[in-house]
Design a protein around this motif. Structure first.
Motif, PDB file in Angstrom:
ATOM      1  N   LYS A   3     -60.639   0.256  28.951  1.00 55.53           N
ATOM      2  CA  LYS A   3     -60.306   1.401  29.807  1.00 55.53           C
ATOM      3  C   LYS A   3     -58.826   1.713  29.789  1.00 55.53           C
ATOM      4  N   ASN A   4     -58.052   0.961  29.046  1.00 56.22           N
ATOM      5  CA  ASN A   4     -56.622   1.213  28.896  1.00 56.22           C
ATOM      6  C   ASN A   4     -56.338   1.250  27.395  1.00 56.22           C
ATOM      7  N   LEU A   5     -56.599   2.409  26.800  1.00 56.93           N
ATOM      8  CA  LEU A   5     -56.515   2.543  25.350  1.00 56.93           C
ATOM      9  C   LEU A   5     -55.089   2.431  24.841  1.00 56.93           C
ATOM     10  N   ASN A   6     -54.946   1.876  23.660  1.00 55.48           N
ATOM     11  CA  ASN A   6     -53.661   1.900  22.981  1.00 55.48           C
ATOM     12  C   ASN A   6     -53.757   2.850  21.784  1.00 55.48           C
ATOM     13  N   ILE A   7     -52.650   3.080  21.138  1.00 58.99           N
ATOM     14  CA  ILE A   7     -52.598   4.056  20.055  1.00 58.99           C
ATOM     15  C   ILE A   7     -53.552   3.685  18.927  1.00 58.99           C
ATOM     16  N   GLU A   8     -53.576   2.436  18.555  1.00 62.10           N
ATOM     17  CA  GLU A   8     -54.462   2.003  17.465  1.00 62.10           C
ATOM     18  C   GLU A   8     -55.918   2.296  17.802  1.00 62.10           C
ATOM     19  N   GLU A   9     -56.320   2.021  19.037  1.00 62.73           N
ATOM     20  CA  GLU A   9     -57.699   2.288  19.441  1.00 62.73           C
ATOM     21  C   GLU A   9     -58.002   3.785  19.437  1.00 62.73           C
ATOM     22  N   MET A  10     -57.071   4.584  19.907  1.00 63.15           N
ATOM     23  CA  MET A  10     -57.280   6.030  19.931  1.00 63.15           C
ATOM     24  C   MET A  10     -57.404   6.586  18.516  1.00 63.15           C
ATOM     25  N   LEU A  11     -56.592   6.091  17.600  1.00 60.63           N
ATOM     26  CA  LEU A  11     -56.698   6.523  16.207  1.00 60.63           C
ATOM     27  C   LEU A  11     -58.058   6.151  15.622  1.00 60.63           C
ATOM     28  N   LEU A  84     -52.207  12.822  13.731  1.00 62.37           N
ATOM     29  CA  LEU A  84     -51.671  11.553  13.215  1.00 62.37           C
ATOM     30  C   LEU A  84     -52.567  11.005  12.100  1.00 62.37           C
ATOM     31  N   ASN A  85     -53.872  11.029  12.317  1.00 64.68           N
ATOM     32  CA  ASN A  85     -54.799  10.524  11.290  1.00 64.68           C
ATOM     33  C   ASN A  85     -54.718  11.346  10.011  1.00 64.68           C
ATOM     34  N   ARG A  86     -54.643  12.649  10.127  1.00 60.90           N
ATOM     35  CA  ARG A  86     -54.600  13.487   8.933  1.00 60.90           C
ATOM     36  C   ARG A  86     -53.309  13.278   8.143  1.00 60.90           C
ATOM     37  N   LEU A  87     -52.249  12.927   8.832  1.00 58.78           N
ATOM     38  CA  LEU A  87     -50.971  12.675   8.158  1.00 58.78           C
ATOM     39  C   LEU A  87     -50.762  11.190   7.843  1.00 58.78           C
ATOM     40  N   LYS A  88     -51.821  10.409   8.055  1.00 57.87           N
ATOM     41  CA  LYS A  88     -51.811   8.967   7.731  1.00 57.87           C
ATOM     42  C   LYS A  88     -50.679   8.218   8.453  1.00 57.87           C
TER      43      LYS A  88
END
Length: 119
Positions: A3-11, A84-88
């Motif tokens: 329930k407390n997402l970090n950037i890696e999880e969101m990606l 972010l994902n599209r730009l790797k």
């Protein structure tokens, strides 16, 4: 799910959602990042509309308006992760540069810097 997402999880969530819908969605390629920035701006417009029409007091006090506001903020963040994902851009790369910028801002003299812009 955390329930407390970090950037890696969101990606990763962004990637999983795309994989589930890739037959109907734009490819996960850099050339589509501009489109997703535009979608992000569109969602930000929805955030602004809530603030404009309902005001910050309603966002703080009315559960339904607050949930809608947070949902729209989530949409903004989802499109941000798509860019972010599209730009790797990895979570590590983003975090490193974010922290550098944070440290720079912590040491800035905003009053001095922006004094020349004041009328």
């Amino acid at each position: 799910m955390n329930k407390n997402l970090n950037i890696e999880e969101m990606l990763k969530l962004s990637q999983l959602l795309w994989e589930q819908n890739k037959e109907n969605w734009s490819p996960m390629e850099p050339s589509y990042s501009k489109d997703f920035l535009l979608y992000l701006v569109e969602e930000l417009g929805e955030v602004i509309a809530i603030i404009k029409k309902k005001g910050t007091d309603s966002i703080m006090e009315d559960k339904i308006i607050r949930e809608r506001f947070i949902e729209e903020m989530g949409d903004v963040l989802m499109y941000y992760m798509d860019v972010l994902n599209r730009l790797k851009i990895t979570a590590e790369e983003f975090s490193e540069i974010y922290i550098k910028k944070y440290e720079k801002n912590m040491n800035r003299n905003y009053e001095k810097e922006y004094k020349t812009y004041q009328i």
